[in-house]
Design an enzyme around this catalytic site. Sequence first.
Site, PDB file in Angstrom:
ATOM      1  NE  ARG A  37     -61.872 -49.583  -6.070  1.00 58.13           N
ATOM      2  CZ  ARG A  37     -63.067 -49.030  -6.202  1.00 58.13           C
ATOM      3  NH1 ARG A  37     -63.347 -47.892  -5.589  1.00 58.13           N
ATOM      4  NH2 ARG A  37     -63.979 -49.591  -6.964  1.00 58.13           N
ATOM      5  CE  LYS A 202     -80.988 -46.992  -5.157  1.00 62.90           C
ATOM      6  NZ  LYS A 202     -80.584 -45.698  -5.719  1.00 62.90           N
ATOM      7  N   GLY A 360     -67.236 -52.928  -5.496  1.00 67.08           N
ATOM      8  CA  GLY A 360     -66.500 -52.307  -4.394  1.00 67.08           C
ATOM      9  C   GLY A 360     -66.890 -52.890  -3.047  1.00 67.08           C
ATOM     10  N   GLY A 384     -68.767 -50.982 -11.041  1.00 69.28           N
ATOM     11  CA  GLY A 384     -69.449 -50.519 -12.255  1.00 69.28           C
ATOM     12  C   GLY A 384     -68.674 -50.875 -13.513  1.00 69.28           C
TER      13      GLY A 384
END
Length: 403
Positions: A37, A202, A360, A384
Site C-alpha cells: 500500500r 466470513k 487486503g 472493502g
Amino acid sequence: MKTIDELLADGVSGKRVFVRADLNVPLADGTITDDGRIRAVLPTIKALADAGAKVVVASHLGRPKGAPDPAFSLLPAAERLGELLGAPVAFAQDTVGPAAHDAVDGLQPGQVAVIENLRFNPGETAKDDSERGEFADRLAALADVYVGDGFGAVHRKHASVYDLPARLPHYAGYLIATEVGVLKKLTEDVKRPYVVALGGAKVSDKLAVIDQLLGKADRLLIGGGMAYTFLKAKGYEVGISLLQEDQIPAVTEYLERAEKQGVELVLPVDVVVSREFPDLKTKAPTENTVVDADKIPADQEGLDIGPKTRELYASKLVDAATVFWNGPMGVFEHPDYAEGTKAVAQALVESDGFSVVGGGDSAAAVRTLGFDENAFGHISTGGGASLEYLEGKTLPGLAALED
Ligand code: ADP
Ligand code: MG
C-alpha cells in the site's frame, strides 16, 4: 473527477498539498510485513514533491479507539515511505495539533511530512456530521489543496475521506484513478467468460457482492472459510469448520438463483481438515488430512481446499477472459494450508485473461507466497472498497472527489 494531472498542470510549487493515502499496512511486532500500500501511493507523492509541493501525507492505521495508541502509530509507515522515496520524511506525533503544524510549517517545497494516525482523533470516524466536520476543519488548516489517493478507505464516510475534500480544491491521485479504471473493466463491457473466485473468512462480508455477481459473472468459485456455510446449506456436515448458521437461508437462495440463471457456482469437492486451528505465530507443523467435502469428521475443521478442488478451480480459471479474486482459499498464513491459495494465484498467473486481485489479505497472500505482482492484471489495494464498488454502492470518498 479532476485528477492530479490537472493540478500539476496548474502548478503546485510551494503549495501545501494534503494527500489522503492508505498506509494501513499489516504490522507484526512493529515491523511492516507487506508494504504494497505504501508503494502504491508513491507515484502521487513523488509527482507532487517533484513539482515543488509541500506534501502532507495522512492515513489511518488499524482500528485505534479515537485516542493515541502507540500500537497503531504511523511512524513505521512514515519511515518506510522515506526509504522508498529516498528522501527524509518529517513525522508529526499528532494529527492536527502543534506537532502537525510545526511539521507542515517546516516543509520546504518538494519535502514530505506524515502526520500521525488520523483515527487517534474521534472526529475522523464520528457518525455525527458536525463532529466529523470540526475535525475536517482542523485538517483543512494544514493545507491549500486536497489529493484523495487512499483507495482502501474510499468506502468510509470519514472526515479525511469525505468531509475534508469539500473544504479544499480536490483532485484524485494516480492510485484512485487506476483502481477506478480497473473496477470499470469489471462492471462495464466485461470480457467473458468472467470468473470470480471468492474466499476469506466470513460469508456475511461478501453476501452483497455475491448477490450482485450472480447477475454478472459466468462462474463463481467459492473457497476459504465461507465455503463451509455453502456446504452446510447443501446439507453436508462441516464439523467444527467456520460456519455462519444465520446466513444459511441467504446462501440457499443464492444456490437456487445460480442454478436458475445458469451461473456456475462451484463449491469445494475436497478439503484439508485438522482437529485444531494452526498456530500462525510459530507456524508449527500440524496434523491434517484430505477428505471429500461431504465427509468432514464431526471433530475437525476445514482449513484449505483439497487437491481435487485446486485442480478443478484451476480448470475453471484457465479460459477466463476476466477474473476477479477476493479472499484466500484457506488459512494461507500457515504453510500447511496455503496450497489452495497458491493454486488459485498460479492459475491467474497462467491465464491470459485480465486478472484482478482484491482484498487486503488476498493481495498480501499473493506477495508473501512469492508471486510476481506484475504477473497479475492488477492487485487492488482496497478490499472493502472494491467489493462495495462491485456491489454498485456509491463510495463516499469517490463521490466527494466528483464535484
Ligand atoms: P481479504 O482481506 O482478502 O478480503 P478476508 O479478510 O475476507 O480476505 O479473509 C482472510 C482470512 O480468511 C485469512 O486470515 C484466512 O486465514 C482466513 N481463512 C481462509 N480460509 C479459512 C478457513 N477455512 N477457516 C478459517 N479462516 C479462513
Ligand atoms: Mg481481510
